[in-house]
Design an enzyme around this catalytic site. Structure first.
Site, short mmCIF file in Angstrom:
data_model
loop_
_atom_site.label_atom_id
_atom_site.label_comp_id
_atom_site.label_asym_id
_atom_site.label_seq_id
_atom_site.Cartn_x
_atom_site.Cartn_y
_atom_site.Cartn_z
N TRP A 1 0.82 -1.22 0.00
CA TRP A 1 0.00 0.00 0.00
C TRP A 1 0.85 1.27 0.00
O TRP A 1 0.51 2.24 -0.68
CB TRP A 1 -0.98 -0.02 1.17
CG TRP A 1 -2.00 -1.10 0.97
CD1 TRP A 1 -2.14 -2.25 1.69
CD2 TRP A 1 -2.97 -1.18 -0.09
NE1 TRP A 1 -3.15 -3.03 1.16
CE2 TRP A 1 -3.67 -2.40 0.07
CE3 TRP A 1 -3.32 -0.35 -1.14
CZ2 TRP A 1 -4.70 -2.80 -0.79
CZ3 TRP A 1 -4.34 -0.74 -2.00
CH2 TRP A 1 -5.02 -1.94 -1.82
N ASP B 1 -0.94 6.64 6.93
CA ASP B 1 -2.08 5.85 6.50
C ASP B 1 -2.29 4.78 7.58
O ASP B 1 -1.46 3.89 7.75
CB ASP B 1 -1.78 5.20 5.15
CG ASP B 1 -2.87 4.22 4.69
OD1 ASP B 1 -3.84 4.01 5.43
OD2 ASP B 1 -2.71 3.66 3.59
N LYS C 1 -12.01 -1.64 7.91
CA LYS C 1 -11.23 -2.63 8.66
C LYS C 1 -11.69 -2.70 10.12
O LYS C 1 -12.00 -3.76 10.63
CB LYS C 1 -9.74 -2.27 8.64
CG LYS C 1 -9.20 -1.84 7.28
CD LYS C 1 -9.04 -2.99 6.32
CE LYS C 1 -8.29 -2.55 5.08
NZ LYS C 1 -8.11 -3.64 4.12
#
Length: 396
Positions: free
Chosen positions: A119, A204, A228
């Site tokens: 990511w 992030d 999540k």
């Protein structure tokens, strides 16, 4: 090991498990929210009932994270992936605004990226794609560390001696960016990267959002998708320090829907926000406060779950973790078996026991148990029981 119920153990990496009590409350309120006679999905986003939901959600997030008053809480869309562009465009604009005032609008701007997994790699690639289009200042994208390039694979956080942070006394650094938890590779920062206090730090936190306490004042921007730990897919939460907000006409051309100041000025309602997703985030925040003891309480629970799994893996002759012990994720426990055929057998056996979504990401294979906030420790214990029995069955 026998299964006596149809209880599903959802180890999905996202969209992920939502606390049962949150789902039940949403179910109870589905047709009538707060006496309105309407579902939350039917409320106008500009109505007083939804305004109250939005404000309570912001208040509870600020309480849990201890967010200072000089930060804005934004509810944006497009997932964390859209923020790859939004972060670049807004923070480069902030640095350009500073340089214009200093008469240095033609000088180079640098953006620093830690690349520790899939990511953060996607984030730096987006910055590299956008950089050539920026007018006025040339933009240089610097990889502070690229773990895969250096070691051949992701699976560690190198020590500061291996970092190549840009010196802000010699260059104009717009920000330093890192991904706190790499969902695919199971790598989590055990510390906050130390950077020069004059340089904005961006994190992030999509896959470990509110899984442990975080000291917000260390950051210029903290952001993450909700799917999540905080609710359903559809909303991304951005916590941004107000001095990072610049007029949309300053810096790179950016869509209004990616502009932090536009979102802040309109209380995240420049257009219709994802109202149901925000409502579900609000219920999940209440669950964290009322049932889990806040971030300190949920951190203890998460540490206990992860410790049990990693202890089994480390003591096993069958399972192996590809991640260095000092930076193993508490949210996404990845491991391998000796052969892919054995991994397929493991997954098939787990499915029969109603343990779902344990297959590793398609790019890396293996097994991945995502044990987010909503995963009860009892479910982790059942996975461990299965793993022990599976190993006994396949021991020499």
């Amino acid at each position: 090991m026998s299964n006596t119920s149809n209880h599903v153990l959802n180890f999905g990496a996202g969209p992920a498990k939502i606390p049962e009590s949150v789902l039940k409350k949403a179910q109870k309120e589905f047709l009538d929210i707060n006496g309105t006679g309407m579902s939350v999905m039917e409320l106008s986003h500009r109505s007083k009932p939804f305004g109250a939901i939005l404000q309570k959600t912001k208040d509870n997030l600020a309480k849990l994270m201890d967010i200072p008053s000089d930060y804005s809480i934004l509810f944006m869309q497009g997932g964390a992936t859209t923020q790859f562009a939004a972060i670049f465009l807004n923070l480069v604009a902030k640095k350009q605004d500073e340089l214009i005032k200093l008469g240095k609008e033609k000088e180079e701007i640098v953006v620093d990226y830690f690349v520790t997994g899939a990511w953060s790699n996607k984030a730096v690639q987006e910055a590299e794609r956008l950089a050539p289009a920026v007018q006025s200042n040339p933009i240089r994208v610097n990889r502070v560390i690229d773990v895969k390039q250096k070691y051949g694979k992701f699976g560690t956080i190198p020590p500061p001696s291996e970092w190549n942070l840009t010196d802000p006394t010699k260059h104009h650094v717009a920000y330093v960016y890192y991904c706190d938890n790499e969902t695919i590779h199971g790598v989590e920062f055990p510390f906050v990267p130390k950077v020069n206090e004059t340089v904005p730090l961006v994190a992030d936190v999509s896959s470990n959002f509110l899984s442990r306490p975080i000291h917000v004042p260390k950051y210029a921007v903290v952001y993450g998708g909700a799917q999540k730990n905080l609710g359903p897919a559809g909303v991304t939460i951005v916590v941004v320090r107000n001095d990072m907000l610049v007029d949309v006409n300053v810096g790179p051309v950016r869509p209004l829907m990616l502009d932090f100041k536009t979102a802040a000025d309109n209380n995240s309602m420049y257009n219709t926000p994802p109202t149901f997703a925000i409502y579900m985030v609000g219920l999940t925040l209440e669950w964290l406060i009322e049932e889990k003891g806040g971030l300190k309480g949920i951190e203890q629970a998460n540490n206990s779950k992860a410790r049990k799994l990693y202890e089994l893996i480390d003591q096993s002759k069958l399972y192996k973790s590809p991640v260095d012990p000092h930076c193993r994720s508490h949210m996404n426990v990845v491991f391998r078996l000796p052969t892919e055929d054995l991994e397929k057998e493991f997954l098939a056996g787990a499915e029969k026991l109603h343990m779902h979504q344990l297959k590793g990401h398609r790019s890396v294979g293996g097994i991945r148990a995502s044990i987010y906030n909503a995963m009860p420790e009892d479910d982790v214990d059942r996975l461990i029981e299965y793993m022990i029995e599976f190993e006994k069955k396949h021991s020499p």
